[in-house]
Write a protein that holds these residues in place. Structure first.
Motif, PDB file in Angstrom:
ATOM      1  N   PHE A  26       4.488  25.409  21.673  1.00 59.21           N
ATOM      2  CA  PHE A  26       3.626  25.454  20.483  1.00 59.21           C
ATOM      3  C   PHE A  26       3.411  24.049  19.947  1.00 59.21           C
ATOM      4  N   PHE A  27       4.477  23.272  19.872  1.00 56.52           N
ATOM      5  CA  PHE A  27       4.430  21.887  19.396  1.00 56.52           C
ATOM      6  C   PHE A  27       3.427  21.073  20.207  1.00 56.52           C
ATOM      7  N   ARG A  28       3.507  21.177  21.531  1.00 57.00           N
ATOM      8  CA  ARG A  28       2.599  20.432  22.401  1.00 57.00           C
ATOM      9  C   ARG A  28       1.146  20.832  22.166  1.00 57.00           C
ATOM     10  N   ILE A  29       0.906  22.119  22.093  1.00 57.82           N
ATOM     11  CA  ILE A  29      -0.466  22.616  21.984  1.00 57.82           C
ATOM     12  C   ILE A  29      -1.099  22.225  20.662  1.00 57.82           C
ATOM     13  N   VAL A  30      -0.393  22.442  19.551  1.00 59.96           N
ATOM     14  CA  VAL A  30      -1.017  22.185  18.250  1.00 59.96           C
ATOM     15  C   VAL A  30      -1.193  20.696  17.979  1.00 59.96           C
ATOM     16  N   ILE A  31      -0.258  19.867  18.448  1.00 60.23           N
ATOM     17  CA  ILE A  31      -0.404  18.430  18.226  1.00 60.23           C
ATOM     18  C   ILE A  31      -1.531  17.869  19.082  1.00 60.23           C
ATOM     19  N   ALA A  32      -1.614  18.299  20.336  1.00 59.06           N
ATOM     20  CA  ALA A  32      -2.721  17.847  21.183  1.00 59.06           C
ATOM     21  C   ALA A  32      -4.060  18.328  20.626  1.00 59.06           C
ATOM     22  N   ALA A  33      -4.106  19.570  20.149  1.00 60.41           N
ATOM     23  CA  ALA A  33      -5.339  20.091  19.556  1.00 60.41           C
ATOM     24  C   ALA A  33      -5.710  19.307  18.303  1.00 60.41           C
ATOM     25  N   PHE A 138       2.109  10.014  11.503  1.00 55.08           N
ATOM     26  CA  PHE A 138       2.720  11.296  11.837  1.00 55.08           C
ATOM     27  C   PHE A 138       2.085  11.946  13.065  1.00 55.08           C
ATOM     28  N   LEU A 139       1.037  11.385  13.597  1.00 54.37           N
ATOM     29  CA  LEU A 139       0.541  11.795  14.909  1.00 54.37           C
ATOM     30  C   LEU A 139       1.207  10.965  16.000  1.00 54.37           C
ATOM     31  N   GLN A 140       1.427   9.695  15.741  1.00 54.43           N
ATOM     32  CA  GLN A 140       2.066   8.834  16.733  1.00 54.43           C
ATOM     33  C   GLN A 140       3.496   9.286  17.029  1.00 54.43           C
ATOM     34  N   ILE A 141       4.198   9.762  16.006  1.00 50.40           N
ATOM     35  CA  ILE A 141       5.591  10.182  16.186  1.00 50.40           C
ATOM     36  C   ILE A 141       5.704  11.340  17.182  1.00 50.40           C
ATOM     37  N   PRO A 142       4.989  12.471  16.979  1.00 50.66           N
ATOM     38  CA  PRO A 142       5.122  13.549  17.971  1.00 50.66           C
ATOM     39  C   PRO A 142       4.579  13.190  19.342  1.00 50.66           C
ATOM     40  N   LEU A 143       3.555  12.339  19.410  1.00 49.59           N
ATOM     41  CA  LEU A 143       3.080  11.904  20.721  1.00 49.59           C
ATOM     42  C   LEU A 143       4.169  11.128  21.449  1.00 49.59           C
ATOM     43  N   PHE A 144       4.938  10.333  20.716  1.00 49.68           N
ATOM     44  CA  PHE A 144       6.070   9.631  21.321  1.00 49.68           C
ATOM     45  C   PHE A 144       7.127  10.625  21.794  1.00 49.68           C
ATOM     46  N   TYR A 145       7.447  11.599  20.952  1.00 50.37           N
ATOM     47  CA  TYR A 145       8.458  12.586  21.322  1.00 50.37           C
ATOM     48  C   TYR A 145       8.066  13.350  22.585  1.00 50.37           C
ATOM     49  N   MET A 146       6.780  13.657  22.712  1.00 50.14           N
ATOM     50  CA  MET A 146       6.356  14.470  23.848  1.00 50.14           C
ATOM     51  C   MET A 146       6.445  13.732  25.181  1.00 50.14           C
ATOM     52  N   MET A 147       6.604  12.417  25.138  1.00 47.14           N
ATOM     53  CA  MET A 147       6.810  11.683  26.388  1.00 47.14           C
ATOM     54  C   MET A 147       8.175  11.991  26.992  1.00 47.14           C
ATOM     55  N   VAL A 148       9.149  12.362  26.143  1.00 50.51           N
ATOM     56  CA  VAL A 148      10.516  12.562  26.633  1.00 50.51           C
ATOM     57  C   VAL A 148      11.011  13.998  26.455  1.00 50.51           C
ATOM     58  N   MET A 149      10.399  14.770  25.581  1.00 47.67           N
ATOM     59  CA  MET A 149      10.844  16.146  25.361  1.00 47.67           C
ATOM     60  C   MET A 149      10.263  17.084  26.421  1.00 47.67           C
ATOM     61  N   PRO A 150      10.976  18.167  26.756  1.00 49.35           N
ATOM     62  CA  PRO A 150      10.483  19.115  27.773  1.00 49.35           C
ATOM     63  C   PRO A 150       9.441  20.080  27.201  1.00 49.35           C
ATOM     64  N   VAL A 178      16.213  17.318  17.188  1.00 48.93           N
ATOM     65  CA  VAL A 178      15.713  15.987  16.834  1.00 48.93           C
ATOM     66  C   VAL A 178      14.484  16.109  15.936  1.00 48.93           C
ATOM     67  N   LEU A 179      13.552  16.977  16.312  1.00 48.74           N
ATOM     68  CA  LEU A 179      12.346  17.167  15.507  1.00 48.74           C
ATOM     69  C   LEU A 179      12.695  17.720  14.129  1.00 48.74           C
ATOM     70  N   GLN A 180      13.583  18.717  14.081  1.00 44.40           N
ATOM     71  CA  GLN A 180      13.962  19.317  12.806  1.00 44.40           C
ATOM     72  C   GLN A 180      14.652  18.311  11.897  1.00 44.40           C
ATOM     73  N   ILE A 181      15.610  17.571  12.445  1.00 46.70           N
ATOM     74  CA  ILE A 181      16.349  16.600  11.633  1.00 46.70           C
ATOM     75  C   ILE A 181      15.439  15.470  11.178  1.00 46.70           C
ATOM     76  N   HIS A 182      14.517  15.051  12.039  1.00 38.44           N
ATOM     77  CA  HIS A 182      13.568  14.000  11.663  1.00 38.44           C
ATOM     78  C   HIS A 182      12.742  14.441  10.453  1.00 38.44           C
ATOM     79  N   LEU A 183      12.225  15.655  10.474  1.00 41.39           N
ATOM     80  CA  LEU A 183      11.436  16.136   9.351  1.00 41.39           C
ATOM     81  C   LEU A 183      12.282  16.262   8.087  1.00 41.39           C
ATOM     82  N   CYS A 184      13.514  16.736   8.241  1.00 41.34           N
ATOM     83  CA  CYS A 184      14.404  16.837   7.077  1.00 41.34           C
ATOM     84  C   CYS A 184      14.623  15.476   6.439  1.00 41.34           C
TER      85      CYS A 184
END
Length: 309
Positions: A26-33, A138-150, A178-184
């Protein structure tokens, strides 16, 4: 020490017990969209933002960068040897960005397209440093995460074509944490900083925001006669942001807190005109905690239905 061993065991389980990869899909799809949506919004004025003779010309925006930043001018200099003009380079870059995000959205060779999407957006941020704001960060952050997250483990062509296993792994859980703690941490920092400012406590910041010409969407000057309203809304904002790191981990509060944070960002988009910023923050919270909140909702409604029967 038994207490320390118990803590370490619980921490390990919290970080590594395999969970469903669907939230990452879901994370991948909505951020790319979201990235595609922003790119298409940009397209009619693409050269005005990113062309050589844009509102802020390349010579100026390049000079505002650190020496190691990759700027659109660097790409144009490489393309010039092939007879490609700066404007053609800018439009070719737009297509490269859109194709990269499309590949990421579909989960097709996901890792490759995640890297390309991140790199393209990095160049975008370097080319328009004076126009960038929270939504770009806040778009650059998840794009970075998606390079290493499955993120390809759910709802992807990589799974369908057998390149990636959909099985839950400890890496899925660690990525979600990591994503949850980052947002917190982000919301705690934002809320705590607001609480230190007297202008937030008396509602003055919110009042000034909704009446400033650059943010004003509706005539809300009548709020001057009802100062309690902006004050209450300011405290609502501070409580929701500061308490995010607590409320999102309590099953009986998580659905309410998620609804509150969604409502907060809907209000930001509606009354301040920051629709894209509000949208990406909603998508990030839904990606991090939406799956858990949905499970809580199903549990509570199921329990209530059993009790009623």
């Amino acid at each position: 020490m038994p207490a320390l061993r118990s803590f370490l065991t619980q921490a390990e389980a919290f970080l590594t017990t395999p969970q469903s990869p669907q939230p990452l899909g879901f994370f991948r799809i909505v951020i790319a969209a979201f990235g595609l949506l922003q790119a298409f919004f940009w397209f009619p004025d693409w050269l005005a933002f990113f062309g050589q003779e844009a509102w802020i010309q390349w010579e100026i925006s390049h000079a505002l960068n650190l020496p190691w930043h990759i700027h659109m001018q660097h790409l144009s200099d490489l393309a010039a040897s092939a007879g490609i003009t700066p404007d053609q380079t800018a439009f070719a870059f737009w297509w490269a960005y859109v194709l990269s995000l499309t590949g990421l959205l579909l989960g097709w060779y996901t890792r490759i397209f995640a890297v390309l999407s991140w790199l393209c957006h990095y160049i975008i941020m370097s080319t328009i440093p004076t126009f960038g704001y929270g939504v770009d960060i806040f778009l650059q952050i998840p794009l970075f995460y998606m390079m290493v997250m499955p993120v390809a483990k759910a709802w992807s062509l990589d799974v369908r074509q057998g390149r990636v296993s959909p099985e839950p792994t400890w890496g899925v859980t660690l990525s979600l944490r990591v994503l949850q703690i980052h947002l917190c941490m982000a919301y705690l920092s934002a809320g705590y900083e607001k609480m230190l400012a007297p202008e937030w406590g008396d509602g003055n910041v919110l009042w000034r925001s909704v009446v400033q010409p650059e943010f004003r969407q509706f005539d809300l000057t009548w709020l001057a006669d009802y100062p309690l309203i902006p004050r209450l809304l300011s405290w609502f904002t501070m409580i929701v942001e500061t308490g995010y790191c607590i409320g999102m981990w309590i099953p009986r509060l998580r659905v309410v807190w998620l609804a509150a944070i969604v409502g907060l960002h809907v209000g930001i988009g509606l009354f301040l005109g920051l629709a894209l910023f509000g949208l990406i923050m909603i998508l990030l919270s839904l990606s991090a905690f939406g799956y858990l909140a949905l499970g809580d909702l199903r549990h509570f409604t199921g329990t209530h239905a059993r009790e009623m029967s």
